[in-house]
Design an enzyme around this catalytic site. Structure first.
Site: not given
Ligand code: GDP
Ligand code: IMO
Ligand code: MG
Length: 418
Positions: A13, A16, A40-41, A220
């Site tokens: 998270d 990415k 979840g991107h 991840q």
């Molecule tokens: P990912 O899994 O690495 O793609 O990240 P996620 O989408 O799960 O979580 C990142 C969260 O932070 C999302 O809600 C994005 O919209 C948000 N986000 C990304 N970059 C920034 C930033 O620079 N500032 C803020 N406030 N939010 C951001």
């Molecule tokens: P993105 O790509 C954050 C964590 C889960 C759990 C462990 C194992 O959005 O960054 P799994 O479902 O793979 O068996 O879970 O890994 N986890 C993540 N945490 N971002 C993710 O993906 C994750 N994918 C798995 O919360 O601790």
């Molecule tokens: Mg994510």
């Protein structure tokens, strides 16, 4: 052409999805090379927010080819939902998305096994997203898996055999379930058939030979890597750069830039050690300001200070060449900002990520002044407050890698290239 890789340096998270979307115009091809719908991107642009799970984050630019490669585990049900949501937005993705025949399929019974295994672990559960990731990779390495290419072969027979095996396995658990989603699974398979199934290793090889620029999107984060993460609280794939090689079928020498992405602080969702976790009001503040709730499960994310011991370890494992710092704006209102530069383990100071990440670890912090400025409207480095410049300089000195992008908000526009 070499392949650039973008991957998370923390526990996932890191942002990415957002950054891949920003970088996509510089590439012809975006690939997802490991993980599955546990990811979840999030992408935000034109006032829209969209979360992708299986599909690469280049999907919103129609001139970009998106490839789900062999290293991914794909859930047809989640995939169908994603396709429908994108089509509702007017995105015709059948033209610019292809799927590797060698990617493994997540069955409804894989998800049930995931839930049963977690329930059996009780308090020591992994905190899995319950998307069936672990059991699917277990079938892959156990040589029982069902692959995308099987859809064109003896599919039903293979599906039923694997399902029966799972139902048999489920008997060892004291876990009640109903197998309700088979119809949806087959619907998902029909949706998948609208896409081209490819041998993505050959396709990627050809694309490289013809000079196409490829960016591989990690899922991840490094600290969730099956080998090097905080085992057993990890996911079931290699999230590190080497995973991009096996996940796409490319040689290590084919890798170019490695973009390492990290938040200006740190989060983790699910169980497992987290040395710089803040269990006080500052942690709550980071969660509130950063909207730190899981993109896939909605669970509150655990929050803490930036951890350079972990970050250095991640940089080493991945051969990072450029750093990308996200969510910098979340720290806008902090008077001071802490950064862990070492750990104290049994009275000894170390900057090496330890084998046993237990509660005996005490982070050693450096405290820097906060910038107390709203960064969200800033678009150029010259507008950076002095304290932010100093923060970046400190990180670059410690990590010995340049910070090339600073993200200051969730929108596509809210990023500064340095
Ligand atoms: P990912 O899994 O690495 O793609 O990240 P996620 O989408 O799960 O979580 C990142 C969260 O932070 C999302 O809600 C994005 O919209 C948000 N986000 C990304 N970059 C920034 C930033 O620079 N500032 C803020 N406030 N939010 C951001
Ligand atoms: P993105 O790509 C954050 C964590 C889960 C759990 C462990 C194992 O959005 O960054 P799994 O479902 O793979 O068996 O879970 O890994 N986890 C993540 N945490 N971002 C993710 O993906 C994750 N994918 C798995 O919360 O601790
Ligand atoms: Mg994510």
């Amino acid at each position: 052409m070499k392949i650039d890789v973008l991957l998370g340096l923390q526990w996932g998270d890191e942002g990415k999805g957002k950054v891949v979307d920003v970088l996509t115009p510089r590439y012809d091809v975006i690939t997802r090379f490991q993980g599955g719908p546990n990811a979840g991107h999030t992408l935000e642009f034109n006032g829209l927010k969209h979360i992708l799970h299986n599909i690469p984050s280049g999907i919103f630019r129609e001139e970009t080819l998106n490839i789900i490669t062999n290293g991914v585990v794909l859930d047809p049900i989640v995939f169908q939902r994603e396709v429908e949501a994108l089509e509702k937005m007017g995105v015709d993705i059948t033209k610019n998305l292809v799927i590797s025949k060698k990617a493994h399929l997540i069955l409804p019974t894989h998800r049930i096994l995931d839930a049963a295994s977690e329930a059996a672990k009780g308090k020591s559960k992994i905190g899995s997203t319950l998307k069936g990731i672990g059991p699917t990779y277990m079938d892959k390495t156990g040589r029982n898996g069902l692959r995308v290419g099987d859809i064109e072969l003896d599919f039903e027979k293979k599906y039923n055999a694997l399902k029966e095996k799972h139902l048999h396995l489920l008997k060892i658990y004291d876990f009640s379930f109903t197998l309700e989603e088979e119809e949806k699974f087959y619907e998902g398979i029909r949706t998948m058939k609208r896409f081209r199934f490819v041998e993505s290793e050959f396709l990627i090889h050809e694309l490289r030979e013809t000079g196409q620029r490829i960016l591989a999107e990690g899922a991840q984060g490094t600290l969730l890597d099956i080998d090097f993460g905080s085992y057993p609280f990890v996911t079931s794939s290699n999230t590190i750069c080497a995973g991009a090689c096996t996940g796409m079928g490319v040689a290590p020498s084919a890798i170019g830039e490695v973009f390492g992405i990290f938040k200006a602080y740190c989060t983790r969702v699910g169980s497992g050690p987290f040395p710089t976790e803040l269990l006080d009001e500052q942690g709550d503040r980071l969660r509130d300001l950063g909207s730190e709730f899981g993109s896939t499960t909605g669970r509150p994310r655990r929050c803490g200070w930036l951890d350079l011991v972990a970050l250095k370890y991640s940089i080493m494992l991945n051969g990072v060449t450029q750093l990308i710092m996200t969510k910098t704006d979340v720290l806008d209102s902090f008077e001071t900002i802490k950064i862990a530069t070492a750990y104290k383990v049994n009275d000894e100071i170390t900057d090496q990520f330890p084998y046993a990440l237990d509660e005996k670890i005490e982070p050693v912090y450096t405290e820097l002044p906060g910038w107390k400025t709203d960064l969200t409207g800033i678009r150029e480095k010259v507008q950076f407050p002095d304290e932010l410049q100093a923060y970046i300089r400190f990180l670059e000195k410690e990590l010995k890698i340049p910070v090339k992008f600073v993200s200051v908000g969730p929108d596509r526009e809210q990023i500064i290239e340095i």
